[in-house]
Design a protein around this motif. Structure first.
Motif, PDB file in Angstrom:
ATOM      1  N   LEU A 231       0.828  -1.204   0.000  1.00  0.00           N
ATOM      2  CA  LEU A 231       0.000   0.000   0.000  1.00  0.00           C
ATOM      3  C   LEU A 231       0.866   1.259   0.000  1.00  0.00           C
ATOM      4  CD1 LEU A 231      -2.791   1.342   0.240  1.00  0.00           C
ATOM      5  CD2 LEU A 231      -2.602   1.090   2.726  1.00  0.00           C
ATOM      6  N   SER A 232       1.945   1.241   0.763  1.00  0.00           N
ATOM      7  CA  SER A 232       2.835   2.401   0.827  1.00  0.00           C
ATOM      8  C   SER A 232       3.470   2.681  -0.537  1.00  0.00           C
ATOM      9  CB  SER A 232       3.919   2.174   1.880  1.00  0.00           C
ATOM     10  OG  SER A 232       4.864   3.203   1.872  1.00  0.00           O
ATOM     11  N   LEU A 233       3.953   1.646  -1.199  1.00  0.00           N
ATOM     12  CA  LEU A 233       4.558   1.835  -2.518  1.00  0.00           C
ATOM     13  C   LEU A 233       3.529   2.287  -3.543  1.00  0.00           C
ATOM     14  CD1 LEU A 233       7.143  -1.044  -3.060  1.00  0.00           C
ATOM     15  CD2 LEU A 233       7.553   1.396  -3.087  1.00  0.00           C
ATOM     16  N   LEU A 234       2.329   1.726  -3.463  1.00  0.00           N
ATOM     17  CA  LEU A 234       1.276   2.118  -4.401  1.00  0.00           C
ATOM     18  C   LEU A 234       0.943   3.601  -4.257  1.00  0.00           C
ATOM     19  CD1 LEU A 234      -0.868   1.381  -6.503  1.00  0.00           C
ATOM     20  CD2 LEU A 234      -2.380   0.716  -4.612  1.00  0.00           C
ATOM     21  N   LEU A 235       0.855   4.082  -3.033  1.00  0.00           N
ATOM     22  CA  LEU A 235       0.546   5.493  -2.807  1.00  0.00           C
ATOM     23  C   LEU A 235       1.679   6.391  -3.283  1.00  0.00           C
ATOM     24  CD1 LEU A 235      -1.108   5.325   0.732  1.00  0.00           C
ATOM     25  CD2 LEU A 235      -2.237   5.702  -1.458  1.00  0.00           C
ATOM     26  N   GLN A 236       2.915   5.946  -3.111  1.00  0.00           N
ATOM     27  CA  GLN A 236       4.037   6.767  -3.583  1.00  0.00           C
ATOM     28  C   GLN A 236       3.992   6.943  -5.097  1.00  0.00           C
ATOM     29  OE1 GLN A 236       7.903   5.559  -1.976  1.00  0.00           O
ATOM     30  NE2 GLN A 236       6.859   4.683  -0.209  1.00  0.00           N
ATOM     31  N   VAL A 237       3.665   5.863  -5.813  1.00  0.00           N
ATOM     32  CA  VAL A 237       3.582   5.960  -7.264  1.00  0.00           C
ATOM     33  C   VAL A 237       2.373   6.796  -7.679  1.00  0.00           C
ATOM     34  CG1 VAL A 237       3.335   4.637  -9.393  1.00  0.00           C
ATOM     35  CG2 VAL A 237       4.780   3.767  -7.558  1.00  0.00           C
ATOM     36  N   LEU A 238       1.253   6.643  -6.982  1.00  0.00           N
ATOM     37  CA  LEU A 238       0.041   7.379  -7.330  1.00  0.00           C
ATOM     38  C   LEU A 238       0.169   8.879  -7.072  1.00  0.00           C
ATOM     39  CD1 LEU A 238      -2.764   4.992  -6.010  1.00  0.00           C
ATOM     40  CD2 LEU A 238      -2.294   5.571  -8.386  1.00  0.00           C
ATOM     41  N   VAL A 239       0.966   9.250  -6.083  1.00  0.00           N
ATOM     42  CA  VAL A 239       1.092  10.662  -5.717  1.00  0.00           C
ATOM     43  C   VAL A 239       2.326  11.294  -6.344  1.00  0.00           C
ATOM     44  CG1 VAL A 239       1.397  12.272  -3.796  1.00  0.00           C
ATOM     45  CG2 VAL A 239      -0.184  10.346  -3.578  1.00  0.00           C
ATOM     46  N   LEU A 240       3.463  10.639  -6.245  1.00  0.00           N
ATOM     47  CA  LEU A 240       4.726  11.226  -6.687  1.00  0.00           C
ATOM     48  C   LEU A 240       5.142  10.800  -8.082  1.00  0.00           C
ATOM     49  CD1 LEU A 240       6.705  10.745  -3.343  1.00  0.00           C
ATOM     50  CD2 LEU A 240       5.501  12.798  -4.129  1.00  0.00           C
ATOM     51  N   GLY A 241       4.511   9.770  -8.610  1.00  0.00           N
ATOM     52  CA  GLY A 241       4.872   9.294  -9.926  1.00  0.00           C
ATOM     53  C   GLY A 241       5.892   8.175  -9.880  1.00  0.00           C
ATOM     54  N   PRO A 242       6.174   7.542 -11.017  1.00  0.00           N
ATOM     55  CA  PRO A 242       7.093   6.404 -11.045  1.00  0.00           C
ATOM     56  C   PRO A 242       8.563   6.768 -11.183  1.00  0.00           C
ATOM     57  CG  PRO A 242       6.093   6.687 -13.198  1.00  0.00           C
ATOM     58  CD  PRO A 242       5.520   7.759 -12.317  1.00  0.00           C
ATOM     59  N   VAL A 243       8.898   8.071 -11.299  1.00  0.00           N
ATOM     60  CA  VAL A 243      10.288   8.476 -11.527  1.00  0.00           C
ATOM     61  C   VAL A 243      10.866   9.224 -10.335  1.00  0.00           C
ATOM     62  CG1 VAL A 243      11.831   9.798 -13.011  1.00  0.00           C
ATOM     63  CG2 VAL A 243       9.901   8.581 -14.012  1.00  0.00           C
ATOM     64  N   ILE A 244      10.162  10.208  -9.847  1.00  0.00           N
ATOM     65  CA  ILE A 244      10.682  11.073  -8.792  1.00  0.00           C
ATOM     66  C   ILE A 244      11.025  10.310  -7.513  1.00  0.00           C
ATOM     67  CG2 ILE A 244      10.111  13.021  -7.293  1.00  0.00           C
ATOM     68  CD1 ILE A 244       8.554  14.238  -9.574  1.00  0.00           C
ATOM     69  N   PRO A 245      10.165   9.390  -7.002  1.00  0.00           N
ATOM     70  CA  PRO A 245      10.521   8.687  -5.753  1.00  0.00           C
ATOM     71  C   PRO A 245      11.809   7.889  -5.848  1.00  0.00           C
ATOM     72  CG  PRO A 245       8.199   8.396  -6.255  1.00  0.00           C
ATOM     73  CD  PRO A 245       8.826   9.025  -7.464  1.00  0.00           C
ATOM     74  N   GLY A 246      12.153   7.424  -7.039  1.00  0.00           N
ATOM     75  CA  GLY A 246      13.387   6.665  -7.196  1.00  0.00           C
ATOM     76  C   GLY A 246      14.637   7.490  -6.984  1.00  0.00           C
ATOM     77  N   HIS A 247      14.516   8.807  -7.046  1.00  0.00           N
ATOM     78  CA  HIS A 247      15.662   9.700  -6.847  1.00  0.00           C
ATOM     79  C   HIS A 247      15.608  10.392  -5.495  1.00  0.00           C
ATOM     80  CE1 HIS A 247      16.909   9.245 -11.048  1.00  0.00           C
ATOM     81  NE2 HIS A 247      15.621   9.337 -11.358  1.00  0.00           N
ATOM     82  N   MET A 248      14.653  10.012  -4.661  1.00  0.00           N
ATOM     83  CA  MET A 248      14.557  10.559  -3.313  1.00  0.00           C
ATOM     84  C   MET A 248      15.213   9.618  -2.318  1.00  0.00           C
ATOM     85  SD  MET A 248      10.655  12.019  -3.132  1.00  0.00           S
ATOM     86  CE  MET A 248      10.169  13.476  -4.050  1.00  0.00           C
ATOM     87  N   VAL A 249      15.731  10.177  -1.244  1.00  0.00           N
ATOM     88  CA  VAL A 249      16.300   9.344  -0.190  1.00  0.00           C
ATOM     89  C   VAL A 249      15.210   8.734   0.663  1.00  0.00           C
ATOM     90  CG1 VAL A 249      17.865   9.303   1.790  1.00  0.00           C
ATOM     91  CG2 VAL A 249      18.361  10.784  -0.164  1.00  0.00           C
ATOM     92  N   TYR A 250      14.200   9.529   1.016  1.00  0.00           N
ATOM     93  CA  TYR A 250      13.085   9.048   1.832  1.00  0.00           C
ATOM     94  C   TYR A 250      11.766   9.409   1.149  1.00  0.00           C
ATOM     95  CZ  TYR A 250      16.806   8.972   5.321  1.00  0.00           C
ATOM     96  OH  TYR A 250      17.987   8.747   5.987  1.00  0.00           O
ATOM     97  N   PRO A 251      11.386   8.672   0.109  1.00  0.00           N
ATOM     98  CA  PRO A 251      10.150   9.006  -0.604  1.00  0.00           C
ATOM     99  C   PRO A 251       8.903   8.832   0.249  1.00  0.00           C
ATOM    100  CG  PRO A 251      11.017   6.895  -1.351  1.00  0.00           C
ATOM    101  CD  PRO A 251      12.065   7.503  -0.473  1.00  0.00           C
ATOM    102  N   ASN A 252       8.939   7.921   1.198  1.00  0.00           N
ATOM    103  CA  ASN A 252       7.765   7.727   2.035  1.00  0.00           C
ATOM    104  C   ASN A 252       7.519   8.937   2.933  1.00  0.00           C
ATOM    105  OD1 ASN A 252       5.679   5.773   2.640  1.00  0.00           O
ATOM    106  ND2 ASN A 252       6.545   5.651   4.682  1.00  0.00           N
TER     107      ASN A 252
END
Length: 473
Positions: A231-252
């Motif tokens: 659920l946490s990963l799904l929300l990160q993709v739904l809100v931040l997109g599939p690219v930006i969280p991969g370049h964050m240190v703490y996307p959650n």
């Protein structure tokens, strides 16, 4: 310890497992999973969850044959003194590295988010002092503390879709299951590096009397953690997109910062951190108690309070000297952990399954529990007809409860198998037929939720079965 006295119950055991798997995984690895899985990153906990269930199955089989024994004692019995000691040392070295990883990762997170001017050594020292304090207690205390905070943690994550409802964009996860099979496999392997920590829960097998409750707790705790992390990963993709969280240190944490309740309540992240912190603390305390239990077993003792101070001091010094930067902490936690786990755990689990077969199952068999035979004293006090009626009624009720328990187990296994089939089907046909990938992703989510529900019902059925068996014996 009497045979029917347990230190913690199966619900506490399940929630400790869920805290162990989900506590640290929320801050350390999810950006790597999104970098590999992109829009399908939320599907990358399939193999780690199944691997954790496999470890739970092995530990349950060990608990059936060696009641009131923990993993370190069982390993010595199964492999002998010398080989068993070497295996225990290997587990302890891995446990020591996991604790160093978690302590430095937690210190980096707190130092980055909350206390940037506080030296890392002070943050690690404070957390080690907390471990040393709980090292004078038992897993029962940690289980009760976790009982207080885990329900809030669970409800909080469940409420995240509603709190972020104005930020969600379903177009960001379409088309589903279009990731390359190789990248999907690599992402799952990284997850195994964190889910493999469930092996250390074997240090507390002796705290629960019934192996049925141990099996149900392993399944329920693992599936809850898988669901929450998914659920946490799904929300990160739904809100931040599939690219930006991969370049964050703490996307959650960045996801939490997007929560805004009205115009004046915008620092909800502080409230969420106050709930997440005890969960992570319980996770590391549990690992620390497992380490103390393992070291004490080498000394053929169960009382580990006398070694608490030197072990905590050793852990503090080695943690401060182990890593030079945050990059080393994340690299070790995300990329070295899978190599270490897959380097010895499958072989250890296979050897335990092979060599434990020469030891008989020592707990009461299921057919004996179903017979409902009362104790001799009670047989003399009751008339023959009354005794026969009571035995027949007890046998009938026990059989019904056994059927219910087996039914929930079967239903959960079917849902897990179906979820795996849906993922494979989506990866196979998702690139060609987008609708197949979308339906497979939806089906996977439904099966995962259903598996969590069936595991909860399985725990309830196991409790009723054990309570009735205890009253009969």
């Amino acid at each position: 310890m009497p045979a029917q006295i347990q230190i913690i119950n199966h619900r506490q055991f399940a929630w400790l497992i869920a805290s162990l798997l989900s506590g640290g995984g929320l801050i350390s690895i999810q950006h790597e999973l999104i970098r590999l899985g992109r829009i399908d990153a939320w599907l990358t906990y399939l193999f780690p969850g199944l691997y954790a269930l496999l470890i739970g199955f092995v530990l349950t089989q060990l608990a059936r044959r060696f009641p009131q024994k923990h993993l370190f004692e069982i390993t010595t019995i199964v492999f002998g003194r010398w080989i068993g000691t070497c295996a225990n040392l290997l587990i302890l070295v891995h446990l020591w590295m996991v604790l160093m990883r978690d302590l430095r990762a937690f210190g980096k997170f707190i130092g980055t988010i909350l206390l940037p001017n506080t030296p890392q050594e002070i943050l690690v020292l404070l957390f080690v002092l907390l471990l040393a304090f709980y090292g004078r207690t038992s897993v029962e205390v940690v289980g009760r503390v976790n009982d207080l905070f885990f329900p809030f943690f669970f409800v909080l994550l469940l409420s995240m879709p509603f709190l972020l409802s104005n930020e969600l964009d379903t177009q960001l996860i379409r088309p589903a299951l279009t990731v390359k099979p190789v990248e999907y496999f690599y992402a799952n392997v990284l997850g195994i590096g964190w889910f493999g920590d469930i092996l250390f829960v074997g240090a507390f097998l002796h705290t629960i009397w019934s192996s049925k409750q141990i099996r149900s707790a392993f399944r329920h705790g693992t599936l809850i953690a898988t669901f929450l992390l998914t659920l946490s990963l799904l929300l990160q993709v739904l809100v931040l997109g599939p690219v930006i969280p991969g370049h964050m240190v703490y996307p959650n944490y960045s996801l939490v910062q997007h929560i805004h309740i009205t115009d004046f309540l915008d620092r909800v992240d502080l409230f969420i951190l106050s709930i997440w912190y005890p969960i992570t603390a319980c996770k590391d305390i549990l690992l620390y108690l497992a380490m103390l239990t393992g070291i004490a077993s080498l000394l053929k003792e169960r009382d580990y309070t006398s070694i608490n101070s030197p072990v905590s001091l050793f852990l503090l010094l080695t943690t401060l000297l182990a890593f030079d930067s945050a990059a080393e902490v994340f690299s070790f936690g995300n990329y070295s952990s899978p190599v270490i786990i897959l380097g010895y755990q499958p072989l250890l689990l296979a050897a335990l399954l092979l060599f434990m077969r020469k030891y008989p199952v020592r707990e009461l068999r299921l057919d004996q529990a179903q017979s409902g035979t009362p104790s001799p004293g009670k047989q003399q006090e009751q008339p023959a007809q009354g005794r026969s009626d009571a035995t027949t009624s007890s046998r009938f009720i026990s059989r019904i409860e056994c059927i219910r328990h087996s039914t929930w187990i079967t239903a959960g296994n079917v849902l897990l198998l179906l979820s795996a089939c849906l993922v494979f089907l989506g990866i196979w046909l998702g690139m060609t037929y987008a609708v197949v990938g979308t339906l497979s992703g939806i089906g996977y989510a439904i099966c995962l939720v259903g598996a969590v529900v069936t595991s909860h019902m399985e725990m309830r059925a196991a409790k009723k079965f054990v309570v009735r068996h205890s009253s009969q014996t």
